[in-house]
Design a protein around this motif. Structure first.
Motif, PDB file in Angstrom:
ATOM      1  N   VAL A  45      -2.635 -17.589 -28.855  1.00 35.26           N
ATOM      2  CA  VAL A  45      -3.122 -16.838 -27.403  1.00 35.26           C
ATOM      3  C   VAL A  45      -2.336 -17.480 -26.212  1.00 35.26           C
ATOM      4  O   VAL A  45      -1.662 -17.078 -25.614  1.00 35.26           O
ATOM      5  N   ILE A  58      -3.467 -15.438 -15.500  1.00 35.28           N
ATOM      6  CA  ILE A  58      -3.556 -13.955 -15.530  1.00 35.28           C
ATOM      7  C   ILE A  58      -3.110 -13.662 -16.822  1.00 35.28           C
ATOM      8  O   ILE A  58      -3.962 -12.882 -17.311  1.00 35.28           O
ATOM      9  N   ASN A  59      -2.088 -13.998 -17.389  1.00 34.82           N
ATOM     10  CA  ASN A  59      -1.657 -13.486 -18.842  1.00 34.82           C
ATOM     11  C   ASN A  59      -2.875 -13.988 -19.952  1.00 34.82           C
ATOM     12  O   ASN A  59      -3.035 -13.129 -20.667  1.00 34.82           O
ATOM     13  N   ILE A  62      -6.021 -11.944 -19.392  1.00 33.65           N
ATOM     14  CA  ILE A  62      -5.696 -10.560 -19.990  1.00 33.65           C
ATOM     15  C   ILE A  62      -5.707 -10.617 -21.477  1.00 33.65           C
ATOM     16  O   ILE A  62      -6.514  -9.530 -22.033  1.00 33.65           O
ATOM     17  N   PHE A  63      -4.974 -11.388 -22.123  1.00 36.34           N
ATOM     18  CA  PHE A  63      -4.965 -11.592 -23.798  1.00 36.34           C
ATOM     19  C   PHE A  63      -6.281 -11.749 -24.320  1.00 36.34           C
ATOM     20  O   PHE A  63      -6.476 -11.102 -25.301  1.00 36.34           O
ATOM     21  N   TYR A  66      -8.388  -8.692 -24.013  1.00 41.70           N
ATOM     22  CA  TYR A  66      -7.796  -7.550 -24.945  1.00 41.70           C
ATOM     23  C   TYR A  66      -8.343  -7.965 -26.381  1.00 41.70           C
ATOM     24  O   TYR A  66      -8.874  -7.233 -27.026  1.00 41.70           O
ATOM     25  N   ARG A  67      -8.178  -9.157 -26.639  1.00 42.41           N
ATOM     26  CA  ARG A  67      -8.732  -9.714 -28.186  1.00 42.41           C
ATOM     27  C   ARG A  67     -10.280  -9.170 -28.326  1.00 42.41           C
ATOM     28  O   ARG A  67     -10.594  -9.016 -29.417  1.00 42.41           O
ATOM     29  N   ALA A  74      -9.243  -6.269 -21.459  1.00 41.27           N
ATOM     30  CA  ALA A  74      -8.042  -6.760 -20.660  1.00 41.27           C
ATOM     31  C   ALA A  74      -8.188  -6.513 -19.044  1.00 41.27           C
ATOM     32  O   ALA A  74      -8.065  -7.494 -18.409  1.00 41.27           O
TER      33      ALA A  74
END
Lengths: 176, 182
Positions: A45, A58-59, A62-63, A66-67, A74
């Motif tokens: 990730v 932030i990326n 969010i990742f 989501y996972r 997310a």
């Protein structure tokens, strides 16, 4: 679970000074420590978040969201890591507007401005050293900086052209 | 309409902001200071100084603050300007959300994709150029007002680079220096 996710990222966002990468060990400790992900998953990730545009912290939040909990997760994690910045900056902005004309504030900022420019120049140098750029590619940062600085070329063109250049170069050398 | 333009500009910055916060500064600056002239170069420098001292990612902090100042400079009230900072913050983060949702379906493939790693052969060195441009664009008469400015720049550069003084400590030292010498 959503509330825990939100609080975890809110806490990390609110207390880590020094940008996205300073947050990484804290995120890892929370996420791996709570058993939400194992170390291998986390490194995957991390690698993908790094290669996406936008703020790294932030990326990755969010990742992870989501996972763990799909789209809702997310969004919850994104809000958790963005909101502390938003509230803190807003408070400072509202306050600073009142005092910006103060003589002492003006004095401090006269010295802060050149210092801030130096604090941007240093990561430029450390990034260049960390990437161990070969002499043969040094023309890329040199030309990019000159085009943006002297000719007002949008950095977006530089990004698009350098990415395409990388692909073309790769195809070309692998063909040989 | 400035609110819609603000959204578009920061969405674009979030979409193309490769290489981390410092590289993103050159994108923000080019659009907000040079192209749209929403804020001055000096205001931008002040915003970056404050954003570096504040918790959270540099790019998000800067976006939030620029959004606020832009709307304030357009003549709106402080309350309306809060809306500006909300718009800029959301706009700069939304591309991340869309991109993660798009690639997370096949992110193992994305990671090992040959074109992605090839693109980074060019992107990585370019990032250094973007950060350099951000620094060079701020080396102007608004920020460097006299010989003392250059001395402060040199001292900060050496202390941070060679002696690893923490940027936040450096900002505090610079501010105190300013109170004394100006």
């Amino acid at each position: 679970m959503y509330w825990t996710l939100f609080l975890t990222f809110f806490k990390i966002g609110a207390f880590t000074i020094g940008g996205g990468y300073a947050m990484l060990p804290l995120i890892q400790r929370e996420v791996v420590g709570r058993g939400w992900m194992d170390d291998d998953d986390f490194m995957d990730v991390f690698a993908v978040s790094q290669s996406l545009p936008g703020a790294f912290a932030i990326n990755i939040s969010i990742f992870i969201g989501y996972r763990l909990k799909k789209v809702a997760g997310a969004i919850v994690c994104m809000l958790g890591s963005v909101l502390p910045s938003f509230f803190i900056i807003l408070m400072i902005a509202l306050f600073f507007t009142q005092i910006a004309d103060n003589v002492w504030v003006e004095k401090a900022f006269k010295a802060l401005r050149p210092a801030t420019v130096a604090l941007i120049a240093v990561p430029c140098l450390t990034t260049a050293l960390k990437l161990k750029l070969k002499k043969s590619v040094l023309f890329i940062p040199a030309i990019s900086a000159l085009l943006i600085w002297q000719l007002g070329v949008s950095p977006i063109y530089i990004i698009v052209v350098s990415a395409l250049g990388g692909v073309i170069y790769d195809l070309w050398i692998n063909k040989k | 309409m400035v609110f819609w333009k603000l959204f578009l500009v920061f969405f674009k910055i979030g979409m193309f902001g490769f290489g981390g916060g410092y590289a993103m500064l050159s994108l923000i600056q080019q659009d907000v200071v040079e192209e749209h002239q929403w804020i001055t170069s000096q205001e931008f420098t002040d915003i970056v100084a404050i954003s570096q001292m504040t918790p959270g990612p540099l790019a998000v902090n800067t976006a939030t603050y620029v959004g606020y100042t832009t709307i304030l400079n357009e003549g709106y009230s402080q309350n309306i300007s809060i809306l500006g900072s909300a718009i800029a913050t959301i706009a700069v983060s939304l591309p991340s959300l869309f991109l993660v949702l798009m690639i997370s379906v096949s992110y193992a493939k994305f990671r090992r994709n040959r074109y992605v790693s090839a693109a980074f052969l060019g992107l990585r060195p370019a990032t250094v150029g973007l950060i350099a441009a951000a620094a060079l664009l701020l080396m102007n008469e608004q920020n460097f007002i006299d010989i003392k400015s250059f001395l402060i720049f040199a001292a900060t550069f050496i202390l941070t680079w060679k002696l690893n003084v923490h940027p936040i400590l450096m900002i505090i030292i610079a501010a105190i220096t300013g109170l004394i010498i100006y």
